[in-house]
Design a protein around this motif. Structure first.
Motif, mmCIF file in Angstrom:
data_model
loop_
_atom_site.group_PDB
_atom_site.id
_atom_site.type_symbol
_atom_site.label_atom_id
_atom_site.label_comp_id
_atom_site.label_asym_id
_atom_site.label_seq_id
_atom_site.Cartn_x
_atom_site.Cartn_y
_atom_site.Cartn_z
ATOM 1 N N GLY A 1 -15.700 -8.646 -8.529
ATOM 2 C CA GLY A 1 -16.012 -9.899 -8.071
ATOM 3 C C GLY A 1 -16.276 -10.378 -6.564
ATOM 4 N N ARG A 2 -16.173 -9.293 -5.934
ATOM 5 C CA ARG A 2 -15.992 -9.471 -4.316
ATOM 6 C C ARG A 2 -17.581 -8.939 -3.800
ATOM 7 N NH1 ARG A 2 -10.986 -6.675 -2.221
ATOM 8 N NH2 ARG A 2 -11.445 -7.905 -0.314
ATOM 9 N N ALA A 3 -17.799 -9.486 -2.765
ATOM 10 C CA ALA A 3 -18.932 -9.202 -2.021
ATOM 11 C C ALA A 3 -18.782 -7.975 -0.959
ATOM 12 C CB ALA A 3 -19.498 -10.507 -1.003
ATOM 13 N N PRO A 4 -19.629 -7.046 -0.759
ATOM 14 C CA PRO A 4 -19.565 -6.008 -0.032
ATOM 15 C C PRO A 4 -19.037 -6.249 1.274
ATOM 16 C CG PRO A 4 -21.636 -5.944 -0.938
ATOM 17 C CD PRO A 4 -21.224 -7.140 -1.399
ATOM 18 N N ALA A 5 -19.428 -7.409 2.005
ATOM 19 C CA ALA A 5 -18.823 -7.913 3.301
ATOM 20 C C ALA A 5 -17.481 -7.979 3.427
ATOM 21 C CB ALA A 5 -19.894 -9.005 3.943
ATOM 22 N N GLU A 6 -16.873 -8.661 2.249
ATOM 23 C CA GLU A 6 -15.490 -9.211 2.081
ATOM 24 C C GLU A 6 -14.822 -7.951 2.042
ATOM 25 O OE1 GLU A 6 -12.558 -11.359 -0.899
ATOM 26 O OE2 GLU A 6 -14.827 -11.648 -1.275
ATOM 27 N N ILE A 7 -15.252 -6.903 1.205
ATOM 28 C CA ILE A 7 -14.353 -5.514 0.742
ATOM 29 C C ILE A 7 -14.469 -4.838 2.127
ATOM 30 C CG2 ILE A 7 -14.645 -3.480 -0.210
ATOM 31 C CD1 ILE A 7 -16.350 -5.144 -2.693
ATOM 32 N N ALA A 8 -15.950 -4.592 2.937
ATOM 33 C CA ALA A 8 -15.842 -4.196 4.433
ATOM 34 C C ALA A 8 -14.890 -4.756 5.397
ATOM 35 C CB ALA A 8 -17.105 -4.105 4.929
ATOM 36 N N ALA A 9 -14.420 -6.081 5.262
ATOM 37 C CA ALA A 9 -13.695 -6.664 6.134
ATOM 38 C C ALA A 9 -12.232 -6.175 5.757
ATOM 39 C CB ALA A 9 -13.748 -8.180 6.240
ATOM 40 N N GLU A 10 -11.892 -6.141 4.423
ATOM 41 C CA GLU A 10 -10.458 -5.780 4.372
ATOM 42 C C GLU A 10 -10.104 -4.233 4.762
ATOM 43 O OE1 GLU A 10 -7.609 -4.730 0.444
ATOM 44 O OE2 GLU A 10 -9.169 -6.264 0.067
ATOM 45 N N ILE A 11 -11.275 -3.405 4.229
ATOM 46 C CA ILE A 11 -11.123 -1.965 4.798
ATOM 47 C C ILE A 11 -10.698 -1.830 6.262
ATOM 48 C CG2 ILE A 11 -12.358 0.141 4.572
ATOM 49 C CD1 ILE A 11 -13.532 -0.760 2.054
ATOM 50 N N ARG A 12 -11.609 -2.588 6.857
ATOM 51 C CA ARG A 12 -11.554 -2.532 8.444
ATOM 52 C C ARG A 12 -10.110 -3.124 9.025
ATOM 53 N NH1 ARG A 12 -10.650 -1.431 12.630
ATOM 54 N NH2 ARG A 12 -11.311 -2.189 14.510
ATOM 55 N N GLU A 13 -9.588 -4.197 8.373
ATOM 56 C CA GLU A 13 -8.223 -4.667 8.457
ATOM 57 C C GLU A 13 -7.196 -3.412 8.169
ATOM 58 O OE1 GLU A 13 -7.317 -8.099 6.715
ATOM 59 O OE2 GLU A 13 -8.897 -9.147 7.581
ATOM 60 N N ARG A 14 -7.485 -2.505 7.563
ATOM 61 C CA ARG A 14 -6.497 -1.555 6.763
ATOM 62 C C ARG A 14 -6.661 -0.242 7.445
ATOM 63 N NH1 ARG A 14 -5.913 -2.130 0.723
ATOM 64 N NH2 ARG A 14 -4.331 -1.014 0.702
ATOM 65 N N TRP A 15 -7.851 -0.028 8.046
ATOM 66 C CA TRP A 15 -8.036 1.308 8.796
ATOM 67 C C TRP A 15 -8.040 1.369 10.139
ATOM 68 C CZ3 TRP A 15 -13.401 3.113 10.146
ATOM 69 C CH2 TRP A 15 -13.423 4.485 10.619
ATOM 70 N N ALA A 16 -7.509 2.049 10.684
ATOM 71 C CA ALA A 16 -7.305 2.234 12.016
ATOM 72 C C ALA A 16 -8.291 3.088 12.776
ATOM 73 C CB ALA A 16 -5.841 2.669 12.477
ATOM 74 N N ALA A 17 -9.325 2.371 12.914
ATOM 75 C CA ALA A 17 -10.395 3.106 13.438
ATOM 76 C C ALA A 17 -10.344 3.061 15.127
ATOM 77 C CB ALA A 17 -11.886 2.379 13.334
#
Length: 160
Positions: free
Chosen positions: A144-160
């Protein structure tokens, strides 16, 4: 050291869509869809998913990606399949992120593509196998989540 984020999950979960969104969110680095690296058919009977071809192609491209974040999307069913790729990325700091979705939504997403509807049961089986194997560094639920929301969560959790 180059950081690599690999998005994995069953067909239809949104790996490519989220990978591209994340790449655009970072506004730097590179994005590769591993499926695009292995569009060589017919495949060999002992490598029906073309993992050897895809991992070899990624390894050949690796020197071009060094120095900036790399996002890769592609199906990996086992730790052994993951190693086929990660072994070809010397010096990389690799994070595996599994995208997960419930069966009803996965079925709807897969069938919504309009192609290969006969493969939906395989996608559901792959999702179950990934749940059992659970070899990713972290998992993100996408129901039930939009791709932009999922990408933002991953960005927060991934140390790029």
């Amino acid at each position: 050291m180059t950081t690599v984020l690999w998005l994995l999950g069953p067909s239809g979960v949104g790996k490519s869509t989220v990978g591209w969104r994340l790449h655009r969110l970072l506004d730097r680095g590179s994005y590769v869809d591993a499926d695009q690296l292995g569009l060589c058919y017919p495949s060999n009977a002992d490598d029906p998913e073309n993992h050897r071809i895809k991992s070899s192609a990624l390894g050949a491209l690796w020197p071009e990606f060094k120095g900036s974040p790399l996002i890769v999307s592609g199906f990996l069913n086992t730790p052994g399949e993951a190693r086929l790729y990660t072994d070809r990325l010397p010096g990389a700091d690799i994070t595996l992120c599994r995208l997960r979705v419930d069966h009803a939504e996965l079925r709807a997403r897969f069938l919504g593509r309009g192609w290969l509807p006969g493969h939906v049961d395989q996608a559901l089986d792959d999702a179950d196998a990934l749940e059992r194997a659970d070899f990713a560094d972290f998992t993100v639920d996408t129901d039930g989540r939009a791709p932009a929301e999922i990408a933002a969560e991953i960005r927060e959790r991934w140390a790029a």
